[in-house]
Design an enzyme around this catalytic site. Structure first.
Site, short mmCIF file in Angstrom:
data_model
loop_
_atom_site.label_atom_id
_atom_site.label_comp_id
_atom_site.label_asym_id
_atom_site.label_seq_id
_atom_site.Cartn_x
_atom_site.Cartn_y
_atom_site.Cartn_z
CB SER A 98 -0.67 -0.45 1.36
OG SER A 98 -1.45 0.69 1.74
CE1 TYR B 40 -3.71 -1.73 4.90
CE2 TYR B 40 -3.06 0.17 4.17
CZ TYR B 40 -3.05 -1.16 3.77
OH TYR B 40 -3.86 -1.68 2.46
N1 LIG Z 1 -8.48 -0.65 -1.19
C1 LIG Z 1 -7.48 0.08 -1.62
O1 LIG Z 1 -7.53 2.06 -1.06
C2 LIG Z 1 -6.50 -1.11 -0.68
C3 LIG Z 1 -5.21 0.15 -1.18
C4 LIG Z 1 -3.79 0.12 -0.69
C5 LIG Z 1 -3.57 -1.50 -0.76
N2 LIG Z 1 -5.10 -2.24 -0.85
C6 LIG Z 1 -4.49 -3.93 -0.40
O2 LIG Z 1 -4.96 -4.67 -1.17
C7 LIG Z 1 -5.20 -5.70 -0.76
C8 LIG Z 1 -7.18 -6.13 -0.96
O3 LIG Z 1 -7.40 -4.90 -0.57
P1 LIG Z 1 -8.82 -4.56 -1.00
O4 LIG Z 1 -9.06 -3.45 -1.37
O5 LIG Z 1 -9.64 -5.72 -2.59
O6 LIG Z 1 -10.28 -5.27 -0.41
P2 LIG Z 1 -10.98 -5.82 0.11
O7 LIG Z 1 -12.32 -5.42 -0.89
O8 LIG Z 1 -11.37 -5.80 1.17
O9 LIG Z 1 -10.39 -7.61 0.13
C9 LIG Z 1 -9.81 -7.83 1.16
C10 LIG Z 1 -10.34 -9.59 0.53
O10 LIG Z 1 -9.01 -9.45 1.20
C11 LIG Z 1 -9.32 -11.24 1.91
N3 LIG Z 1 -8.79 -11.51 3.45
C12 LIG Z 1 -9.04 -10.53 4.20
N4 LIG Z 1 -8.88 -11.28 5.47
C13 LIG Z 1 -8.42 -12.47 5.50
C14 LIG Z 1 -7.91 -12.92 6.02
N5 LIG Z 1 -8.35 -13.39 7.42
N6 LIG Z 1 -7.79 -14.62 5.35
C15 LIG Z 1 -8.09 -14.71 3.74
N7 LIG Z 1 -8.63 -13.96 3.08
C16 LIG Z 1 -8.85 -12.30 3.38
C17 LIG Z 1 -10.91 -11.09 1.70
O11 LIG Z 1 -11.87 -12.29 1.56
P3 LIG Z 1 -12.62 -12.67 2.83
O12 LIG Z 1 -13.12 -12.38 3.34
O13 LIG Z 1 -13.59 -13.64 1.40
O14 LIG Z 1 -11.54 -13.87 3.16
C18 LIG Z 1 -11.15 -10.18 0.44
O15 LIG Z 1 -11.28 -11.10 -0.63
C19 LIG Z 1 -5.18 -5.46 0.54
O16 LIG Z 1 -4.13 -5.81 0.85
C20 LIG Z 1 -5.44 -4.39 1.20
O17 LIG Z 1 -4.19 -4.58 1.77
C21 LIG Z 1 -5.93 -1.92 -0.76
#
Ligand SMILES: NC(=O)c1ccc[n+]([C@@H]2O[C@H](COP(=O)([O-])OP(=O)(O)OC[C@H]3O[C@@H](n4cnc5c(N)ncnc54)[C@H](OP(=O)(O)O)[C@@H]3O)[C@@H](O)[C@H]2O)c1
Length: 267
Positions: A143, A156
């Site tokens: 991130s 985080y």
């Molecule tokens: N969106 C942003 O602005 C942003 C910015 C920077 C970085 N990121 C990074 O991008 C990645 C994906 O996030 P996203 O934005 O797509 O958010 P999201 O829509 O909330 O998706 C998060 C994913 O992680 C899985 N997850 C969460 N806890 C878990 C656990 N204990 N075990 C296994 N799987 C787990 C969830 O699946 P289940 O709930 O089904 O387990 C879901 O598929 C993350 O690492 C996040 O830090 C996102």
């Protein structure tokens, strides 16, 4: 990137939502064989069906990153089905929206387990296979908060900084083994990340932050991630002008930037 993913076995964590789901969408159009991981089986089945994936070219592998000691034995199930693992995209994770003074140590521990230990547990589990075949691509989704400390995200940010240390060292150890590592630093991407973010007491925030609502489309983010992996880029920042400005200010005017950050909203 043309045909890079054709017939490659790609393991995506966090495949049930957001960036991970968009990565699956892109890859299913490019003829990859997919391993879909997350906790929620019904959501993974939905993603599998919506992308017309079959039991021939995809495998649902339920895993809980928090329960990372169970991950070690999973790669052999993938090898049994597909014979190899080519690409691992460590994308699953959770964010945080709470000041340090309101955050319990248990919440810090959960963030560290899911975002760091769960992430590296899968990498460590697949590493011997990649080393043996003397090729492989690993990506970890960090991130912008893994490049600079961001308010409301002390835990985080710490997890994402930790990933950088781990993967940069791993990259240096394994370059000679043909293993390529791509660290990705997204800014605000439109997903459920802020809804799922933890409050200080460990409960979900359950709210879509305006910055996330106005963020970059997750499909665009997914396409950039896949292109960077295929091109063997070591690092990729996917961010809007606000986050890019923040990164530059943090680098060149750190004191001024601290003052700005302490006053502006970062949600
Ligand atoms: N969106 C942003 O602005 C942003 C910015 C920077 C970085 N990121 C990074 O991008 C990645 C994906 O996030 P996203 O934005 O797509 O958010 P999201 O829509 O909330 O998706 C998060 C994913 O992680 C899985 N997850 C969460 N806890 C878990 C656990 N204990 N075990 C296994 N799987 C787990 C969830 O699946 P289940 O709930 O089904 O387990 C879901 O598929 C993350 O690492 C996040 O830090 C996102």
């Amino acid at each position: 990137m043309k045909n890079f993913y054709q017939n490659k076995v790609v393991w995506v964590t966090g495949a049930s939502s957001g960036i991970g789901e968009s990565i699956v969408k892109e890859l299913s159009n490019q003829g990859a064989k997919l391993v879909l991981s997350a906790r929620r089986k019904e959501e993974l089945i939905r993603v599998q069906k919506e992308n017309l994936l079959t039991d021939e070219n995809s495998l649902i592998m339920i895993l809980d990153l928090e329960d990372y000691s169970k991950i070690k034995n999973l790669p052999k199930l993938v090898i049994k089905k597909f014979g190899t693992i080519d690409v691992v995209i460590n994308n699953g994770g959770i964010s945080q929206r709470s000041y340090a003074h309101d955050t319990s140590l248990n919440t810090y521990e959960k963030l560290m387990k899911v975002n760091f230990f769960g992430n590296i547990a899968l990498t460590l589990a697949v590493l011997p296979y990649l080393q043996k075949q003397r090729k492989g691509w690993i990506s970890s989704i960090s991130s912008v908060a893994g490049k600079m400390g961001v308010p409301l995200r002390t835990g985080y940010s710490a997890t994402k900084f930790a990933l950088t240390g781990f993967y940069e060292a791993l990259r240096a150890e394994n370059d000679k083994n043909g293993i390529k590592i791509c660290l990705v630093y997204p800014g605000f991407i439109r997903t459920n990340i802020s809804k799922n973010a933890l409050l200080g007491d460990g409960n979900r925030q359950n709210k879509l932050d305006p910055a996330i609502q106005n963020g970059i489309d997750s499909r665009e983010c997914a396409r950039k991630i896949l292109k960077a992996i295929a091109n063997e880029k070591q690092e990729l920042i996917i961010a809007g002008s606000r986050e890019k400005l923040g990164l530059s200010f943090n680098k060149f005017f750190p004191r001024l930037f601290t003052k700005i950050l302490s006053k502006v909203s970062v949600t």
